[in-house]
Design a protein around this motif. Structure first.
Motif, PDB file in Angstrom:
ATOM      1  N   VAL A 252      46.286  18.717   5.108  1.00 40.00           N
ATOM      2  CA  VAL A 252      47.156  18.584   3.939  1.00 40.00           C
ATOM      3  C   VAL A 252      46.854  17.241   3.280  1.00 40.00           C
ATOM      4  N   LEU A 253      46.595  17.287   1.982  1.00 41.06           N
ATOM      5  CA  LEU A 253      46.327  16.066   1.223  1.00 41.06           C
ATOM      6  C   LEU A 253      47.334  15.987   0.083  1.00 41.06           C
ATOM      7  N   LYS A 254      48.209  14.994   0.118  1.00 44.02           N
ATOM      8  CA  LYS A 254      49.189  14.851  -0.956  1.00 44.02           C
ATOM      9  C   LYS A 254      48.461  14.482  -2.243  1.00 44.02           C
ATOM     10  N   LEU A 255      48.922  15.045  -3.354  1.00 44.56           N
ATOM     11  CA  LEU A 255      48.324  14.712  -4.637  1.00 44.56           C
ATOM     12  C   LEU A 255      48.755  13.319  -5.064  1.00 44.56           C
TER      13      LEU A 255
ATOM     14  N   LEU B 213      53.575  29.293  -3.123  1.00 50.32           N
ATOM     15  CA  LEU B 213      52.893  28.044  -2.803  1.00 50.32           C
ATOM     16  C   LEU B 213      53.417  27.503  -1.478  1.00 50.32           C
ATOM     17  N   LEU B 214      52.573  26.736  -0.781  1.00 50.82           N
ATOM     18  CA  LEU B 214      53.065  26.066   0.413  1.00 50.82           C
ATOM     19  C   LEU B 214      53.998  24.935  -0.001  1.00 50.82           C
ATOM     20  N   VAL B 215      55.100  24.815   0.706  1.00 49.76           N
ATOM     21  CA  VAL B 215      56.046  23.728   0.488  1.00 49.76           C
ATOM     22  C   VAL B 215      56.092  22.885   1.754  1.00 49.76           C
ATOM     23  N   THR B 216      55.827  21.596   1.615  1.00 51.29           N
ATOM     24  CA  THR B 216      55.929  20.688   2.756  1.00 51.29           C
ATOM     25  C   THR B 216      57.207  19.871   2.610  1.00 51.29           C
ATOM     26  N   PRO B 217      57.838  19.510   3.721  1.00 48.30           N
ATOM     27  CA  PRO B 217      59.064  18.718   3.623  1.00 48.30           C
ATOM     28  C   PRO B 217      58.836  17.348   3.008  1.00 48.30           C
ATOM     29  N   GLU B 218      57.644  16.782   3.177  1.00 46.23           N
ATOM     30  CA  GLU B 218      57.377  15.423   2.691  1.00 46.23           C
ATOM     31  C   GLU B 218      56.961  15.379   1.221  1.00 46.23           C
ATOM     32  N   TYR B 219      56.147  16.350   0.788  1.00 51.96           N
ATOM     33  CA  TYR B 219      55.524  16.274  -0.529  1.00 51.96           C
ATOM     34  C   TYR B 219      55.832  17.478  -1.413  1.00 51.96           C
ATOM     35  N   GLY B 220      56.685  18.376  -0.962  1.00 58.72           N
ATOM     36  CA  GLY B 220      56.899  19.600  -1.720  1.00 58.72           C
ATOM     37  C   GLY B 220      55.599  20.373  -1.829  1.00 58.72           C
ATOM     38  N   SER B 221      55.306  20.842  -3.048  1.00 57.49           N
ATOM     39  CA  SER B 221      54.064  21.576  -3.293  1.00 57.49           C
ATOM     40  C   SER B 221      53.008  20.720  -3.978  1.00 57.49           C
ATOM     41  N   ALA B 222      53.241  19.416  -4.040  1.00 56.87           N
ATOM     42  CA  ALA B 222      52.287  18.499  -4.677  1.00 56.87           C
ATOM     43  C   ALA B 222      51.182  18.138  -3.688  1.00 56.87           C
ATOM     44  N   ILE B 223      50.404  19.143  -3.315  1.00 56.19           N
ATOM     45  CA  ILE B 223      49.417  18.981  -2.246  1.00 56.19           C
ATOM     46  C   ILE B 223      48.159  19.786  -2.559  1.00 56.19           C
ATOM     47  N   ALA B 224      47.100  19.442  -1.864  1.00 60.21           N
ATOM     48  CA  ALA B 224      45.900  20.259  -1.780  1.00 60.21           C
ATOM     49  C   ALA B 224      45.685  20.563  -0.294  1.00 60.21           C
ATOM     50  N   LEU B 225      45.088  21.723  -0.020  1.00 60.34           N
ATOM     51  CA  LEU B 225      44.962  22.180   1.366  1.00 60.34           C
ATOM     52  C   LEU B 225      43.502  22.420   1.743  1.00 60.34           C
TER      53      LEU B 225
ATOM     54  N   LYS C 272      54.264  24.954 -13.370  1.00 58.27           N
ATOM     55  CA  LYS C 272      55.712  24.813 -13.467  1.00 58.27           C
ATOM     56  C   LYS C 272      56.383  25.007 -12.111  1.00 58.27           C
ATOM     57  N   CYS C 273      55.919  25.981 -11.339  1.00 60.04           N
ATOM     58  CA  CYS C 273      56.563  26.231 -10.043  1.00 60.04           C
ATOM     59  C   CYS C 273      56.359  25.049  -9.092  1.00 60.04           C
ATOM     60  N   MET C 274      55.181  24.413  -9.157  1.00 63.34           N
ATOM     61  CA  MET C 274      54.937  23.251  -8.316  1.00 63.34           C
ATOM     62  C   MET C 274      55.798  22.071  -8.752  1.00 63.34           C
ATOM     63  N   LEU C 275      55.848  21.840 -10.065  1.00 66.61           N
ATOM     64  CA  LEU C 275      56.591  20.697 -10.584  1.00 66.61           C
ATOM     65  C   LEU C 275      58.095  20.839 -10.378  1.00 66.61           C
ATOM     66  N   GLU C 276      58.605  22.076 -10.483  1.00 68.43           N
ATOM     67  CA  GLU C 276      60.047  22.286 -10.406  1.00 68.43           C
ATOM     68  C   GLU C 276      60.565  22.467  -8.983  1.00 68.43           C
ATOM     69  N   CYS C 277      59.663  22.542  -8.014  1.00 68.68           N
ATOM     70  CA  CYS C 277      60.084  22.659  -6.614  1.00 68.68           C
ATOM     71  C   CYS C 277      60.994  21.482  -6.238  1.00 68.68           C
ATOM     72  N   LYS C 278      62.106  21.791  -5.610  1.00 74.14           N
ATOM     73  CA  LYS C 278      63.064  20.749  -5.239  1.00 74.14           C
ATOM     74  C   LYS C 278      62.430  19.697  -4.336  1.00 74.14           C
ATOM     75  N   LYS C 279      61.605  20.132  -3.412  1.00 69.83           N
ATOM     76  CA  LYS C 279      60.961  19.186  -2.503  1.00 69.83           C
ATOM     77  C   LYS C 279      59.926  18.330  -3.230  1.00 69.83           C
ATOM     78  N   THR C 280      59.274  18.908  -4.246  1.00 66.17           N
ATOM     79  CA  THR C 280      58.374  18.104  -5.072  1.00 66.17           C
ATOM     80  C   THR C 280      59.165  17.039  -5.815  1.00 66.17           C
ATOM     81  N   HIS C 281      60.320  17.430  -6.372  1.00 65.05           N
ATOM     82  CA  HIS C 281      61.185  16.469  -7.060  1.00 65.05           C
ATOM     83  C   HIS C 281      61.560  15.317  -6.129  1.00 65.05           C
ATOM     84  N   GLU C 282      61.947  15.653  -4.903  1.00 64.83           N
ATOM     85  CA  GLU C 282      62.370  14.633  -3.953  1.00 64.83           C
ATOM     86  C   GLU C 282      61.226  13.667  -3.652  1.00 64.83           C
ATOM     87  N   TYR C 283      60.021  14.217  -3.483  1.00 60.86           N
ATOM     88  CA  TYR C 283      58.848  13.378  -3.228  1.00 60.86           C
ATOM     89  C   TYR C 283      58.602  12.421  -4.388  1.00 60.86           C
TER      90      TYR C 283
END
Length: 227
Positions: free
Chosen positions: A41-44, A127-139, A210-221
């Protein structure tokens, strides 16, 4: 399992944000029969997310593909490292794990390795959702026959009642059904509608994030990072 820890530490030193281990026996046997998977997992970078907020897709895609190049380098170096330990290994680079753009599906989805290794869960958006970075990731991923101690798989969605991605989808492709590993992808998203829209956006030099940006976990990150 000192060798396993050495591999994990090596991959993180190369730049991976998270590394997990999973049993993927039989899932890739059509092109390489190796039973164990390593999820990368690589955070964007925040720079990429700023481009998205500004809808500067040309700059975003240039940045994103730079991250994919990093993952490719990490994966290939990881493959070499494992082989030098005396095991077989196969880096799942983008060219080796070719994605069908009509189906938006790789030969062995990186998300499959990621959920099985506990890196995250599948959101309503698929999309994959990670607790740390939401969906702002590359795999990325590596397959191997090296003995690994598997991480605990995530088998159910942890999206709770959040529908941010579903509400944001411009073509209503996301279904209300939350993911679990007993479902098919078609149960949570209409991939034909999604892919048709995405391909049209790509052709126009744009994108649909939009789905990646609006993910709650992405927002938190992003909020933690001051964005």
């Amino acid at each position: 399992m000192s060798e396993m820890n050495d591999v994990k530490n090596y991959l993180i030193k190369l730049g991976a944000s998270k590394v997990g281990f999973a049993d993927v026996n039989g899932l890739a046997k059509e092109f390489v029969d190796l039973p164990n998977g390593i999820s990368l997992v690589l955070k964007l970078p925040l720079e990429a997310m700023e481009y998205l907020k500004e809808e500067d897709f040309k700059s975003y895609w240039k940045c994103f593909h730079g991250e994919i190049d990093k993952l490719t380098e990490i994966s290939l170096k990881g493959e070499e490292y494992i082989k030098n330990l005396g095991y077989d290994a196969f880096a799942l680079t983008m060219t080796r794990n070719e994605c069908d753009m009509e189906k938006l599906l790789s030969i062995l989805p990186y998300k499959t390795i990621a959920t099985k290794s506990g890196m995250g869960w599948i959101g309503r958006s698929a999309l994959l959702v990670t607790p740390e970075y939401g969906s702002a990731i590359a795999l990325g991923g590596i397959l191997t026959n090296m003995p690994l101690e598997f991480d605990t798989a995530i088998t159910d969605s942890e999206c709770d009642d959040c529908t941010n991605c579903q509400d944001a989808c411009p073509v209503d492709a996301i279904n209300p059904q939350k993911w679990n590993d007993r479902l098919n992808r078609s149960d949570i998203i209409d991939i034909e509608v999604c892919s048709e829209y995405i391909i049209d956006q790509y052709r126009a030099g744009l994108g649909c994030t939009k789905c990646m940006l609006e993910c709650k976990k992405t927002h938190e990150y992003l909020e933690r990072q001051g964005l």
